[in-house]
Design a protein around this motif. Structure first.
Motif, PDB file in Angstrom:
ATOM      1  N   CYS A  74       0.839  -1.212   0.000  1.00 20.06           N
ATOM      2  CA  CYS A  74       0.000   0.000   0.000  1.00 20.06           C
ATOM      3  C   CYS A  74       0.868   1.254   0.000  1.00 20.06           C
ATOM      4  N   LYS A  75       0.252   2.359  -0.394  1.00 17.09           N
ATOM      5  CA  LYS A  75       0.942   3.659  -0.352  1.00 17.09           C
ATOM      6  C   LYS A  75       0.563   4.430   0.909  1.00 17.09           C
ATOM      7  N   GLN A  76      -0.680   4.177   1.387  1.00 15.49           N
ATOM      8  CA  GLN A  76      -1.153   4.860   2.586  1.00 15.49           C
ATOM      9  C   GLN A  76      -1.877   3.854   3.472  1.00 15.49           C
ATOM     10  N   LEU A  77      -1.835   4.104   4.782  1.00 17.81           N
ATOM     11  CA  LEU A  77      -2.464   3.178   5.718  1.00 17.81           C
ATOM     12  C   LEU A  77      -3.250   3.981   6.756  1.00 17.81           C
ATOM     13  N   ILE A  78      -4.485   3.543   6.992  1.00 17.33           N
ATOM     14  CA  ILE A  78      -5.285   4.164   8.064  1.00 17.33           C
ATOM     15  C   ILE A  78      -5.535   3.082   9.110  1.00 17.33           C
ATOM     16  N   CYS A  79      -5.333   3.418  10.383  1.00 18.29           N
ATOM     17  CA  CYS A  79      -5.642   2.410  11.401  1.00 18.29           C
ATOM     18  C   CYS A  79      -5.953   3.093  12.728  1.00 18.29           C
ATOM     19  N   ASP A  80      -6.498   2.299  13.667  1.00 18.27           N
ATOM     20  CA  ASP A  80      -6.734   2.858  14.997  1.00 18.27           C
ATOM     21  C   ASP A  80      -5.499   2.594  15.865  1.00 18.27           C
ATOM     22  N   PRO A  81      -5.394   3.248  17.025  1.00 17.70           N
ATOM     23  CA  PRO A  81      -4.170   3.165  17.827  1.00 17.70           C
ATOM     24  C   PRO A  81      -3.774   1.753  18.246  1.00 17.70           C
ATOM     25  N   SER A  82      -4.736   0.816  18.323  1.00 17.32           N
ATOM     26  CA  SER A  82      -4.402  -0.515  18.828  1.00 17.32           C
ATOM     27  C   SER A  82      -3.437  -1.262  17.896  1.00 17.32           C
ATOM     28  N   TYR A  83      -3.338  -0.838  16.626  1.00 17.99           N
ATOM     29  CA  TYR A  83      -2.456  -1.533  15.682  1.00 17.99           C
ATOM     30  C   TYR A  83      -1.028  -0.982  15.699  1.00 17.99           C
ATOM     31  N   VAL A  84      -0.839   0.190  16.285  1.00 22.42           N
ATOM     32  CA  VAL A  84       0.482   0.850  16.220  1.00 22.42           C
ATOM     33  C   VAL A  84       0.843   1.467  17.571  1.00 22.42           C
ATOM     34  N   GLN A  85       1.019   0.604  18.576  1.00 20.60           N
ATOM     35  CA  GLN A  85       1.197   1.130  19.924  1.00 20.60           C
ATOM     36  C   GLN A  85       2.422   2.028  20.113  1.00 20.60           C
ATOM     37  N   ASP A  86       3.429   1.853  19.250  1.00 22.39           N
ATOM     38  CA  ASP A  86       4.640   2.668  19.410  1.00 22.39           C
ATOM     39  C   ASP A  86       4.476   4.056  18.783  1.00 22.39           C
ATOM     40  N   ARG A  87       3.407   4.270  18.046  1.00 17.15           N
ATOM     41  CA  ARG A  87       3.238   5.558  17.354  1.00 17.15           C
ATOM     42  C   ARG A  87       2.177   6.446  18.002  1.00 17.15           C
ATOM     43  N   VAL A  88       1.677   6.024  19.178  1.00 13.18           N
ATOM     44  CA  VAL A  88       0.618   6.811  19.834  1.00 13.18           C
ATOM     45  C   VAL A  88       1.016   7.118  21.269  1.00 13.18           C
ATOM     46  N   GLU A  89       0.363   8.140  21.840  1.00 15.18           N
ATOM     47  CA  GLU A  89       0.617   8.419  23.249  1.00 15.18           C
ATOM     48  C   GLU A  89      -0.708   8.562  23.999  1.00 15.18           C
ATOM     49  N   LYS A  90      -0.631   8.283  25.307  1.00 18.89           N
ATOM     50  CA  LYS A  90      -1.841   8.286  26.133  1.00 18.89           C
ATOM     51  C   LYS A  90      -2.079   9.694  26.681  1.00 18.89           C
ATOM     52  N   VAL A  91      -3.310  10.182  26.524  1.00 17.85           N
ATOM     53  CA  VAL A  91      -3.607  11.541  27.029  1.00 17.85           C
ATOM     54  C   VAL A  91      -4.698  11.529  28.099  1.00 17.85           C
ATOM     55  N   GLY A  92      -5.096  10.331  28.523  1.00 16.05           N
ATOM     56  CA  GLY A  92      -6.139  10.258  29.554  1.00 16.05           C
ATOM     57  C   GLY A  92      -6.852   8.921  29.468  1.00 16.05           C
TER      58      GLY A  92
END
Length: 430
Positions: free
Chosen positions: A262-280
């Motif tokens: 693919c050229k682009q990927l859309i996903c929710d945070p559960s698939y990419v835990q290292d690319r998200v941060e917790k805000v609450g």
């Protein structure tokens, strides 16, 4: 993600949608049968026979209503996904004050009869509502000395001489803010939010909220059908082993030994835990009842908002209630879902005022979810991550996120017109 896969397909993109779950909608699914909900929340034993047939249940994990005049309804209308869904108007919105619940007035007659405010306060409030209805940010003649980009909302309330109770009710039950931070921000957004509420209310009269028969899980399925009509491919039960990145850019997804490029990927945070941060965190409690909620005039669906000031908190507590009238529960049963932003180490204590309104409760299912947001915009990696669902009880913030992801992916502003089904679309007819 389902809405974006539908929109991208309509826009001529080649879409493959993979989901590790056996059902559509991920976090925002409706769980059926009831046995699966018990399993999901690790509640021992089978549901009691008093709960009726397990198949009669479709229980939302994330409670939300649609604003009748809001962005999601526009997305549904423009893409004609409405043809796959049936909606009912929610019977009423209520607000909590001094330990009791009061109906949010939905007509002038109700407003005059309401015990939420005194007579003189009502007149001033009415003046304020007329001002809001006439307000147009493009026409300075409607400003009456208020600068929408500079005047803070606190000062607008002062100008109309509105008291604290009315301010609480307006900010939290009409503008649907979860905290009081908005008071010190420019008033334009608040005025537009109250306008959205009034215009949504004007469409059907009982309340501004709509809810789909068979539960919210119908929404992602509707957009999945749209995507399929435009050549999109769907795979449920598809484990994601690895997201393959080369030179900092996504090039594919590995699943069961194969790579989908693919050229682009859309996903929710559960698939990419290292690319998200917790805000609450958000706490949600699903409650099964055998009775309508007290003091709601036996409504078969409603929303109750508990403004933070009333319970000494920083954020509001919400209750969304639906019932067998929406084909989501067995006959005579009601599902009330309480949600709020977590503020302490004891989240269950925080929602006690809401649970007290629901007593007696037959069964509760408690979940505490982390609020995750992407660490970057995805422009380098071309991995576009959605934000976790917040505690709000409608889809406006979710739609803002969709528009934001769309803009980051395509470089152009989200345009409702572009979502219109192509004229030569012959597949979608039944």
């Amino acid at each position: 993600e389902c809405i974006l896969s539908g929109i991208m397909s309509v826009n001529g993109k080649k879409v493959l949608h993979m989901d590790r779950n056996p059902y559509y909608g991920g976090e925002s699914a409706s769980i059926t049968p009831l046995e699966d909900l018990y399993k999901r929340f690790k509640i021992p034993g089978a549901p009691p026979t008093s709960m009726g047939r397990g198949r009669d249940w479709n229980v939302d994990l994330i409670p939300k209503f649609l604003m009748a005049n809001g962005q999601l309804v526009k997305m549904l209308l423009y893409t004609e996904v409405t043809r796959y869904l049936d909606f009912k108007v929610t019977e009423g919105s209520f607000v909590y004050k001094g330990g009791k619940i009061y109906k949010v007035p939905s007509t002038e007659a109700e407003a005059l009869a309401s015990s939420l405010m005194g007579l003189f306060e009502k007149r001033r409030f009415r003046k304020f509502l007329v001002y809001v209805a006439n307000f147009d940010e493009k026409d300075p003649r409607t400003f009456e000395g208020i600068d929408p980009m500079k005047t803070v909302m606190r000062d607008v309330y002062k100008k109309f001489d509105l008291g604290q109770d009315v301010i609480d009710f307006t900010g939290h039950a009409l503008a649907l803010y979860r905290t009081d931070d908005y008071l010190d921000q420019p008033c334009c957004e608040t005025i537009n939010r109250i306008k959205l509420y009034s215009e949504s209310l004007a469409r059907y009269g009982k309340s501004p909220y709509l809810y789909p028969l068979y539960g919210l899980g119908e929404l992602p399925q509707g957009f999945a059908r749209l995507s399929a009509i435009y050549g999109g491919t769907y795979m449920l039960n598809k484990p994601i082993e690895e997201i393959i990145v080369q030179n900092g850019k996504v090039i594919g997804v590995k699943s069961e030994g194969e790579v989908a490029r693919c050229k682009q990927l859309i996903c929710d945070p559960s698939y990419v835990q290292d690319r998200v941060e917790k805000v609450g965190q958000v706490i949600r409690v699903i409650c099964i009842l055998s009775h309508p909620i007290k003091n709601t005039n036996d409504a078969n669906s409603c929303q109750i908002i508990i403004p933070q000031n009333q319970v000494n908190r920083k954020s509001d507590i919400y209750v969304c209630m639906i019932s067998s009238a929406h084909n989501v529960a067995a006959q005579g049963k009601y599902i009330a879902i309480v949600s709020t932003t977590v503020e302490t180490k004891e989240p269950e204590k925080e929602i006690r005022p809401a649970l007290e309104l629901l007593e007696p409760i037959e069964q509760k299912f408690v979940s505490i979810s982390d609020l995750l947001v992407p660490k970057d915009l995805g422009t380098e990696s071309q991995i576009f991550i959605s934000r976790t669902y917040d505690a709000t009880t409608h889809f406006e913030t979710t739609c803002d996120d969709i528009k934001d992801i769309y803009k980051r992916m395509t470089g152009s502003e989200f345009d409702f017109e572009e979502m219109k089904r192509k004229k030569n679309d012959i597949y979608g007819e039944d």
